[in-house]
Design a protein around this motif. Structure first.
Motif, PDB file in Angstrom:
ATOM      1  N   LYS A  46       2.282 -33.730  58.324  1.00  0.00           N
ATOM      2  CA  LYS A  46       1.021 -33.706  57.585  1.00  0.00           C
ATOM      3  C   LYS A  46       1.283 -33.403  56.107  1.00  0.00           C
ATOM      4  O   LYS A  46       0.709 -34.052  55.219  1.00  0.00           O
ATOM      5  N   HIS A  47       2.161 -32.449  55.854  1.00  0.00           N
ATOM      6  CA  HIS A  47       2.495 -32.091  54.473  1.00  0.00           C
ATOM      7  C   HIS A  47       3.166 -33.270  53.770  1.00  0.00           C
ATOM      8  O   HIS A  47       2.839 -33.584  52.618  1.00  0.00           O
ATOM      9  N   LYS A  50       0.652 -35.875  52.924  1.00  0.00           N
ATOM     10  CA  LYS A  50      -0.167 -35.419  51.805  1.00  0.00           C
ATOM     11  C   LYS A  50       0.559 -35.665  50.492  1.00  0.00           C
ATOM     12  O   LYS A  50      -0.039 -36.132  49.514  1.00  0.00           O
ATOM     13  N   LYS A  54      -0.471 -38.161  47.504  1.00  0.00           N
ATOM     14  CA  LYS A  54      -0.595 -37.658  46.129  1.00  0.00           C
ATOM     15  C   LYS A  54       0.219 -38.532  45.175  1.00  0.00           C
ATOM     16  O   LYS A  54      -0.256 -38.903  44.095  1.00  0.00           O
TER      17      LYS A  54
END
Length: 87
Positions: A46-47, A50, A54
């Motif tokens: 998930k990180h 993300k 970004k």
């Protein structure tokens, strides 16, 4: 059954029960560790997603900026050509 035989039988049953409990404990421990690893992996994924999102947004903004800059330059160039033609 004699008393000694009965005691021995009970000891064997207790050993079997203890082995069963030990196996069950190990199974639960392994399941808990696997669950923890899966959760950890999901969190890292998930990180990472993300961060990639970004970065993609940042690249998109840069592209939009460049397109707008080129558009302004084209408009200036066309306006200059039109002005030169009118004069």
């Amino acid at each position: 059954m004699t008393f000694k035989a009965e005691v021995k039988h009970i000891e064997e049953e207790l050993k079997k029960d203890a082995e069963g409990l030990k196996y069950e404990h190990e199974s639960r421990k392994e399941f808990k560790e696997e669950k923890h690893e899966a959760h950890k992996f999901a969190k890292e994924l998930k990180h990472q997603m993300k961060e990639e999102d970004k970065e993609a947004r940042k690249e998109a903004k840069e592209i939009i900026r460049e397109v707008k800059k080129e558009e302004k330059e084209l408009v200036k160039e066309v306006n200059k050509e039109l002005k030169d033609e009118l004069l």
